[in-house]
Motif scaffolding. Structure first.
Motif, mmCIF file in Angstrom:
data_model
loop_
_atom_site.group_PDB
_atom_site.id
_atom_site.type_symbol
_atom_site.label_atom_id
_atom_site.label_comp_id
_atom_site.label_asym_id
_atom_site.label_seq_id
_atom_site.Cartn_x
_atom_site.Cartn_y
_atom_site.Cartn_z
ATOM 1 N N ASN A 114 0.829 -1.208 0.000
ATOM 2 C CA ASN A 114 0.000 0.000 0.000
ATOM 3 C C ASN A 114 0.866 1.262 0.000
ATOM 4 O O ASN A 114 0.533 2.251 -0.668
ATOM 5 C CB ASN A 114 -0.920 0.019 1.222
ATOM 6 N N LYS A 115 1.976 1.230 0.742
ATOM 7 C CA LYS A 115 2.857 2.394 0.816
ATOM 8 C C LYS A 115 3.503 2.674 -0.537
ATOM 9 O O LYS A 115 3.593 3.834 -0.978
ATOM 10 C CB LYS A 115 3.941 2.168 1.881
ATOM 11 N N ILE A 116 3.953 1.615 -1.217
ATOM 12 C CA ILE A 116 4.556 1.775 -2.546
ATOM 13 C C ILE A 116 3.546 2.384 -3.516
ATOM 14 O O ILE A 116 3.866 3.296 -4.287
ATOM 15 C CB ILE A 116 5.075 0.419 -3.073
ATOM 16 N N GLU A 117 2.319 1.893 -3.472
ATOM 17 C CA GLU A 117 1.281 2.421 -4.370
ATOM 18 C C GLU A 117 0.936 3.867 -4.039
ATOM 19 O O GLU A 117 0.679 4.675 -4.940
ATOM 20 C CB GLU A 117 0.045 1.522 -4.290
ATOM 21 N N ASP A 118 0.935 4.228 -2.732
ATOM 22 C CA ASP A 118 0.675 5.621 -2.327
ATOM 23 C C ASP A 118 1.763 6.555 -2.865
ATOM 24 O O ASP A 118 1.463 7.641 -3.384
ATOM 25 C CB ASP A 118 0.629 5.728 -0.798
#
Length: 279
Positions: A114-118
């Protein structure tokens, strides 16, 4: 040639061997992509070629107002590359990541994913899910017939095998990697050791990564000397999980280990420390 114990070279005489160790790494997997002669692209693997091709990317981007770059492949490396490119060229390029299944590495937890996508969204990096089947001068085509404009392409499709492996009669798995036992000996000839991306350990977890190659190297070093002395060889036991530290931006990184996920400058400092210590 494992029957004659010879290596055939392109511009030099054949070399005979008693014991051979193959550690060539892999190349970018492009066997399922039709690439036209006028297409502009670079391959991520082997990484030294990508570094050599960096001036080519500079030239394409610096000669355009805005360049559309497509990174073909949806693994972690595609995202790390996109973050680096965004930092290097700022607003001079638009980045699209195209992969069949993005961030599908099994050891990456959902917090990290999720952090990478954010971060990708914040940087304006777009994602499209699909399989690239062809690359032309200004476009890429997906298996669903969708055509996407792309001025330059970076191929980050995972590991494939170089041509010489296909030409040899050494036994391979279904993906073309050389089959080895738990001692890292070729299934075709126990005087041939194989490690790293080019190897496929029989009945074992065969994830291609630098971590796996390094761990195999530790066993390989011992086994070559044990083989010379006719002593029992060590077995390679792959780990099922390991620490990921993924570079993001402004000297920050994401640390991923089992269910733990952190993002910050200290993660980047730890990554730098580990890399330099290893080297």
């Amino acid at each position: 040639d494992f029957k004659l114990n010879e290596i055939t070279l392109i511009k030099n005489p054949n070399i005979r061997f008693d014991i051979l160790s193959i550690n060539t790494g892999s190349v970018s997997k492009i066997n399922k992509i039709l690439i036209s002669n006028d297409a502009k692209y670079v391959l991520v693997k082997p990484i030294n070629k990508l570094v050599r091709d960096l001036p080519k990317i500079d030239k394409v981007i610096n000669n355009s107002i805005i360049t559309n770059i497509t990174i073909v492949g949806g693994g972690i490396s595609a995202y790390e590359l996109s973050f680096s490119l965004k930092q290097r060229y700022k607003d001079k390029l638009k980045i699209l990541i195209v992969g069949k299944s993005n961030l599908a590495e099994q050891n990456i937890n959902r917090f990290t994913r999720n952090k990478i996508e954010d971060i990708s969204r914040d940087m304006g990096i777009r994602e499209v899910q699909g399989e690239v089947i062809s690359i032309s001068k200004n476009n890429i085509t997906l298996a669903n017939s969708k055509v996407i404009e792309s001025n330059f392409n970076i191929i980050s499709t995972g590991s494939g095998t170089p041509n010489w492996v296909d030409k040899s009669f050494i036994e391979k798995d279904e993906d073309g990697f050389i089959l080895v036992n738990e001692k890292l000996q070729s299934k075709s000839n126990n005087n041939i050791f194989v490690s790293g991306d080019i190897a496929s350990v029989i009945d074992n977890f065969n994830f291609k990564s630098g971590v796996m190659a390094v761990r195999q190297g530790e066993v390989l070093k011992e086994n070559i000397f044990f083989k010379l002395q006719n002593k029992p060889l060590l077995s390679f036991k792959p780990q099922k999980n390991w620490l990921y530290i993924i570079g993001t931006y402004n000297q920050k990184a994401i640390l991923n280990y089992y269910f733990f996920s952190f993002h910050g400058r200290w993660c980047w400092k730890l990554k730098t420390y580990i890399d330099k210590k290893f080297i």
